[in-house]
Design an enzyme around this catalytic site. Sequence first.
Site, PDB file in Angstrom:
ATOM      1  N   CYS A  45     -60.648  10.576  35.192  1.00 47.22           N
ATOM      2  CA  CYS A  45     -60.301  10.435  36.608  1.00 47.22           C
ATOM      3  C   CYS A  45     -60.208  11.793  37.295  1.00 47.22           C
ATOM      4  O   CYS A  45     -59.128  12.327  37.508  1.00 47.22           O
ATOM      5  CB  CYS A  45     -59.000   9.668  36.792  1.00 47.22           C
ATOM      6  SG  CYS A  45     -58.761   9.149  38.510  1.00 47.22           S
ATOM      7  N   CYS A  78     -63.314   6.281  42.156  1.00 49.63           N
ATOM      8  CA  CYS A  78     -62.108   7.109  42.162  1.00 49.63           C
ATOM      9  C   CYS A  78     -61.365   6.874  43.466  1.00 49.63           C
ATOM     10  O   CYS A  78     -61.750   7.392  44.512  1.00 49.63           O
ATOM     11  CB  CYS A  78     -62.489   8.582  42.025  1.00 49.63           C
ATOM     12  SG  CYS A  78     -61.066   9.667  41.827  1.00 49.63           S
TER      13      CYS A  78
END
Length: 423
Positions: free
Chosen positions: A172, A352
């Site tokens: 991430c 994201c």
Amino acid sequence: MISNTTTPRGELKTHTVLIVGGGAAGISVAASIHKRDRNLDIAIIEPATRHHYQPGWTMVGGGVFRPEVTSKAMSEVMPSFVSWYQKGVTAVNQDIHQVELDDGSSIGYEALVLAPGLELNWGGIEGLETALGSNGVTSNYREGMASYTWDMVQNLKRGRALFTQPPMPIKCAGAPQKAMYLSSDYWLRHGVLNDLDVQFHNAGAVLFGVPDYVPALEAYIEKYGIDVNFQSTLVAVNGPARTAVFRSNDGDGNSQEREVEFDMLHAVPPQRAPRFIRESALANEGGWLDLEDDTLRHKTYPDIFGLGDVSGTGNAKTAAAVRKQAPVVAENLIASLRNQPLRAAYLGYGSCPLTVENGKIVLAEFGYGGVLQPSFPRWINDGTKATRAAWWLKAKQLPALYWHGMLKGHEWLASPAVRSPKD
């Protein structure tokens, strides 16, 4: 049924499909495989007793989620149709189709799926691991540490707050910034932001790897008055002295180190594949699992597939990527077992949700090469802008979809692309 399976010494237990890893990738792909062929003998190797919804840790650090909603007992999420070996893996012996466990035993397989996740290399930054949890040093990447992040955010009224991002690849890639934006938003709303020096130290050369999303993020950098330092890598932390050492690189390859004092430090460690992958013939030059970009089959060993954070493919390492990868691996693995062509393709999708403030998110959705791959209606994901609808999706819907959808084999908006017959 679930079993904490043990194998007597000298007796080799073999499964049709053996999955290494019981995180988001391992359990999701098990569910996807079982959905397509309920007669397959599937086993999962996973030593952990808890399963974590890691995308929620950023929200814990921002005071949005309670810590307990991001974790469940592994026994609650492990599929009932698998054999569960609660052991660690020490080696993959791919030439003889066996996986070696940390108790010295081995398990055989016909097809192997590698989904062990990645390793957070806390030791890669001198002094960081011992400094965590005191003197203002925290990290949302550490289990249980996001609550300390939230405590620090609430208590900090003046001084300097540092947020760091290590060299890529990391899981991430937006998470280091998410922590910074949520913290800055809180400080702005509580009237203390003007008394704080907020700095972002990014080992990379750009704010975000997909240029289309950079303008929206830059607007929030300006809104919060954040001092951005590119090619600035955290290399050491002294907790009691509240100092951090950064190594900066210029365009000519020269480097220098400088010490920066802090009142709060949110640090993100460098990351790498587990040792039994990175120090094996299964790894690419970077130490990650060497997979075909589209089929997610290993480039050298056709009976091995992989997905999730351990993959050496060029996609973002996110749970959203796993959501798209699991059906591809399931279809191609079953085709491989049946000696059929591999027709399912993964196009590098990753998502994201960049939490730029409490109540708004820039929902970045993109594939290989930074090509935008929007999958949600425009009212949820309005291109590259921050929206309240994207926040609603992240905060209210995605946790339930994770626990009750993705881990159960429900493939919402996740149908594989189809490979060309010539591939």
